[in-house]
Design a protein around this motif. Structure first.
Motif, PDB file in Angstrom:
ATOM      1  N   GLN A   6      38.035  49.573  39.459  1.00  0.00           N
ATOM      2  CA  GLN A   6      39.485  49.538  39.654  1.00  0.00           C
ATOM      3  C   GLN A   6      40.077  48.217  39.167  1.00  0.00           C
ATOM      4  OE1 GLN A   6      39.701  50.617  43.924  1.00  0.00           O
ATOM      5  NE2 GLN A   6      40.807  52.449  43.249  1.00  0.00           N
ATOM      6  N   ARG A   7      39.346  47.126  39.338  1.00  0.00           N
ATOM      7  CA  ARG A   7      39.830  45.837  38.836  1.00  0.00           C
ATOM      8  C   ARG A   7      39.962  45.858  37.313  1.00  0.00           C
ATOM      9  NH1 ARG A   7      37.723  40.401  41.840  1.00  0.00           N
ATOM     10  NH2 ARG A   7      38.807  40.742  43.805  1.00  0.00           N
ATOM     11  N   LEU A   8      38.981  46.460  36.654  1.00  0.00           N
ATOM     12  CA  LEU A   8      39.038  46.558  35.200  1.00  0.00           C
ATOM     13  C   LEU A   8      40.241  47.390  34.771  1.00  0.00           C
ATOM     14  CD1 LEU A   8      37.922  46.202  32.359  1.00  0.00           C
ATOM     15  CD2 LEU A   8      36.388  48.141  32.783  1.00  0.00           C
ATOM     16  N   VAL A   9      40.440  48.532  35.424  1.00  0.00           N
ATOM     17  CA  VAL A   9      41.577  49.396  35.092  1.00  0.00           C
ATOM     18  C   VAL A   9      42.890  48.658  35.351  1.00  0.00           C
ATOM     19  CG1 VAL A   9      42.797  51.524  35.723  1.00  0.00           C
ATOM     20  CG2 VAL A   9      40.305  51.525  35.495  1.00  0.00           C
ATOM     21  N   TYR A  10      42.961  47.930  36.464  1.00  0.00           N
ATOM     22  CA  TYR A  10      44.180  47.173  36.786  1.00  0.00           C
ATOM     23  C   TYR A  10      44.472  46.138  35.695  1.00  0.00           C
ATOM     24  CZ  TYR A  10      47.647  44.681  39.598  1.00  0.00           C
ATOM     25  OH  TYR A  10      48.808  44.111  40.052  1.00  0.00           O
ATOM     26  N   ALA A  11      43.415  45.450  35.223  1.00  0.00           N
ATOM     27  CA  ALA A  11      43.590  44.449  34.161  1.00  0.00           C
ATOM     28  C   ALA A  11      44.061  45.111  32.863  1.00  0.00           C
ATOM     29  CB  ALA A  11      42.288  43.689  33.935  1.00  0.00           C
ATOM     30  N   ILE A  12      43.545  46.305  32.579  1.00  0.00           N
ATOM     31  CA  ILE A  12      43.965  47.039  31.375  1.00  0.00           C
ATOM     32  C   ILE A  12      45.432  47.423  31.469  1.00  0.00           C
ATOM     33  CG2 ILE A  12      43.655  49.202  30.096  1.00  0.00           C
ATOM     34  CD1 ILE A  12      40.671  49.040  30.801  1.00  0.00           C
ATOM     35  N   LEU A  13      45.825  47.922  32.635  1.00  0.00           N
ATOM     36  CA  LEU A  13      47.225  48.313  32.825  1.00  0.00           C
ATOM     37  C   LEU A  13      48.150  47.107  32.725  1.00  0.00           C
ATOM     38  CD1 LEU A  13      46.871  50.934  35.725  1.00  0.00           C
ATOM     39  CD2 LEU A  13      47.185  51.351  33.285  1.00  0.00           C
ATOM     40  N   GLU A  14      47.715  45.967  33.271  1.00  0.00           N
ATOM     41  CA  GLU A  14      48.509  44.738  33.142  1.00  0.00           C
ATOM     42  C   GLU A  14      48.678  44.341  31.685  1.00  0.00           C
ATOM     43  OE1 GLU A  14      48.392  41.709  36.890  1.00  0.00           O
ATOM     44  OE2 GLU A  14      46.590  41.757  35.641  1.00  0.00           O
ATOM     45  N   PHE A  15      47.580  44.449  30.918  1.00  0.00           N
ATOM     46  CA  PHE A  15      47.623  44.106  29.497  1.00  0.00           C
ATOM     47  C   PHE A  15      48.573  45.032  28.743  1.00  0.00           C
ATOM     48  CE2 PHE A  15      45.959  45.117  25.236  1.00  0.00           C
ATOM     49  CZ  PHE A  15      46.153  43.891  24.620  1.00  0.00           C
ATOM     50  N   LEU A  16      48.502  46.316  29.018  1.00  0.00           N
ATOM     51  CA  LEU A  16      49.369  47.274  28.337  1.00  0.00           C
ATOM     52  C   LEU A  16      50.833  47.055  28.707  1.00  0.00           C
ATOM     53  CD1 LEU A  16      47.198  50.520  28.678  1.00  0.00           C
ATOM     54  CD2 LEU A  16      47.468  49.048  26.663  1.00  0.00           C
ATOM     55  N   ASP A  17      51.074  46.791  29.987  1.00  0.00           N
ATOM     56  CA  ASP A  17      52.446  46.532  30.431  1.00  0.00           C
ATOM     57  C   ASP A  17      53.018  45.284  29.757  1.00  0.00           C
ATOM     58  OD1 ASP A  17      54.730  47.040  32.262  1.00  0.00           O
ATOM     59  OD2 ASP A  17      54.124  45.124  33.139  1.00  0.00           O
ATOM     60  N   ASN A  50      51.863  48.806  43.676  1.00  0.00           N
ATOM     61  CA  ASN A  50      51.434  48.695  45.065  1.00  0.00           C
ATOM     62  C   ASN A  50      51.030  47.241  45.344  1.00  0.00           C
ATOM     63  OD1 ASN A  50      49.557  48.598  47.368  1.00  0.00           O
ATOM     64  ND2 ASN A  50      49.692  50.836  47.336  1.00  0.00           N
ATOM     65  N   GLU A  51      51.775  46.567  46.225  1.00  0.00           N
ATOM     66  CA  GLU A  51      51.545  45.140  46.485  1.00  0.00           C
ATOM     67  C   GLU A  51      50.151  44.892  47.059  1.00  0.00           C
ATOM     68  OE1 GLU A  51      54.621  43.487  48.854  1.00  0.00           O
ATOM     69  OE2 GLU A  51      56.203  43.839  47.362  1.00  0.00           O
ATOM     70  N   GLN A  52      49.686  45.776  47.925  1.00  0.00           N
ATOM     71  CA  GLN A  52      48.360  45.591  48.523  1.00  0.00           C
ATOM     72  C   GLN A  52      47.271  45.688  47.459  1.00  0.00           C
ATOM     73  OE1 GLN A  52      47.508  48.245  51.737  1.00  0.00           O
ATOM     74  NE2 GLN A  52      45.456  47.434  52.113  1.00  0.00           N
ATOM     75  N   GLN A  53      47.421  46.665  46.555  1.00  0.00           N
ATOM     76  CA  GLN A  53      46.453  46.786  45.465  1.00  0.00           C
ATOM     77  C   GLN A  53      46.546  45.597  44.519  1.00  0.00           C
ATOM     78  OE1 GLN A  53      46.490  50.475  43.270  1.00  0.00           O
ATOM     79  NE2 GLN A  53      45.025  51.385  44.680  1.00  0.00           N
ATOM     80  N   ALA A  54      47.765  45.125  44.280  1.00  0.00           N
ATOM     81  CA  ALA A  54      47.946  43.980  43.387  1.00  0.00           C
ATOM     82  C   ALA A  54      47.199  42.769  43.912  1.00  0.00           C
ATOM     83  CB  ALA A  54      49.436  43.665  43.231  1.00  0.00           C
ATOM     84  N   GLU A  55      47.284  42.544  45.224  1.00  0.00           N
ATOM     85  CA  GLU A  55      46.589  41.401  45.834  1.00  0.00           C
ATOM     86  C   GLU A  55      45.080  41.584  45.793  1.00  0.00           C
ATOM     87  OE1 GLU A  55      46.366  39.074  50.155  1.00  0.00           O
ATOM     88  OE2 GLU A  55      47.912  40.591  49.783  1.00  0.00           O
TER      89      GLU A  55
END
Length: 339
Positions: A6-17, A50-55
């Motif tokens: 999930q951390r990897l996916v979150y980093a990918i989504l941040e990069f795309l955004d 989601n703020e909790q997921q972001a943290e």
């Protein structure tokens, strides 16, 4: 699904955004990419809003791009260092010429010049001086270790890792190189590797306070990643910034331990370790920790820079600290904390 995925996916989504926001992606492709991001997030149960997921999942201050850059540099460096079979055979069949007494003498002069340049924060020039020392005497681990400190001081922790490991390949018993290696790995966010480096050093020098402090901070970061607040139900403050510069009262205690091990009071510095044992000062620190002021203090860039230098073995003088406006301001804030 693991948290690492999930951390990897979150980093990918941040990069795309970020690619959408900074114009990397064409306007015509924006809508299609946003739909793809939504599908990816749903597939892996990741929601950047989601703020909790972001943290829990964010890898900041690192980014996917910076992590990839570190990988590419490491791969290029390893590839460049790996000799061809013919070169390896030629090297094994010949012996390396030992440095002469004159070579060693000149190398020491270059090292001393590098140390002086480090004190003046001229890190690139210091690296050049250590380069010359290494060229004259590649058998001395101190030159690689000092160059690693210079690289860390300018923020090139990947190069610092390479030099620290080179120092240890020359002399596996050179304790200071384990500290350089652990600090560089910690700064790169590889806390497991940092923990390993500090542990290896402590096997040789079990009483080394700097290595102990580094090990504690690396272990704390590993533990905080393995047991997240959402899983344990307990919120545990994590250290921030360089090893030994944690955000709570433990950060100051770790700093005191490290300075005590380095001989607090040297180089024009006051005996900070003794100050940390002062009940009034510790009461002030505890009050600041209770209202969040201490966490903000330890996250200040001026403090982070000073701790980076201390961890790298570059102890600033008292005069230098007093001439730094940001650190003078911090001193005023700290001494006024108990009023």
């Amino acid at each position: 699904m693991s948290e690492k995925q999930q951390r990897l996916v979150y980093a990918i989504l941040e990069f795309l955004d970020q690619s959408i926001k900074d114009g990397t992606v064409k306007a015509d492709d924006k809508e299609g990419l946003e739909v793809a991001m939504q599908c990816i997030g749903e597939a892996f149960n990741v929601d950047p809003s989601n703020e909790q997921q972001a943290e829990q999942l964010s890898v900041k201050p690192a980014t996917l791009q910076s992590i990839f850059d570190v990988f590419m540099k490491t791969r290029d460096k390893v590839g460049a260092a790996a000799p061809s079979p013919a070169a390896a055979a030629a090297a094994s069949s010949s012996t390396t010429k030992a440095p002469s007494a004159e070579d060693k003498s000149q190398a020491e002069k270059h090292k001393q010049a590098g140390n002086a340049l480090m004190s003046s924060k001229k890190y690139d020039e210091a690296i050049e001086a250590y380069d010359k020392a290494v060229a004259l005497d590649p058998t001395n681990p101190v030159y690689y270790s000092n160059r690693a400190a210079a690289y860390s001081s300018k923020g090139d922790h990947l190069a610092a890792v390479g030099d620290a490991e080179k120092a240890l390949s020359v002399d596996p018993n050179f304790v200071k190189a384990y500290h350089r290696l652990g600090h560089a790995q910690y700064s790169l966010g590889d806390y497991q590797a940092a923990e390993n480096a500090f542990e290896r050093g402590l096997k040789l020098d079990p009483t080394n306070a700097g290595l102990k402090s580094g090990l504690q901070n690396a272990h704390a970061r590993i533990t905080s990643e393995d047991v997240s607040p959402s899983r344990s139900g307990v919120t545990t403050p994590e250290p921030s910034g360089p090893a030994g510069a944690g955000g709570g009262l433990g950060g100051l205690a770790g700093m005191a331990d490290m300075l005590r091990g380095m001989g607090g009071g040297a180089g024009g510095m006051p005996d900070i370790a003794s100050l940390m044992n002062n009940p009034q000062l510790m009461a002030m620190a505890q009050q600041m920790a209770a209202n969040g002021g201490l966490a903000n203090l330890m996250q200040n860039p001026a403090v982070a820079n000073m701790m980076n230098r201390v961890q790298s073995g570059d102890m600033p003088s008292m005069a230098e600290l007093m001439n730094d406006p940001s650190l003078r301001e911090l001193a005023d804030q700290f001494t006024g904390a108990g009023r």
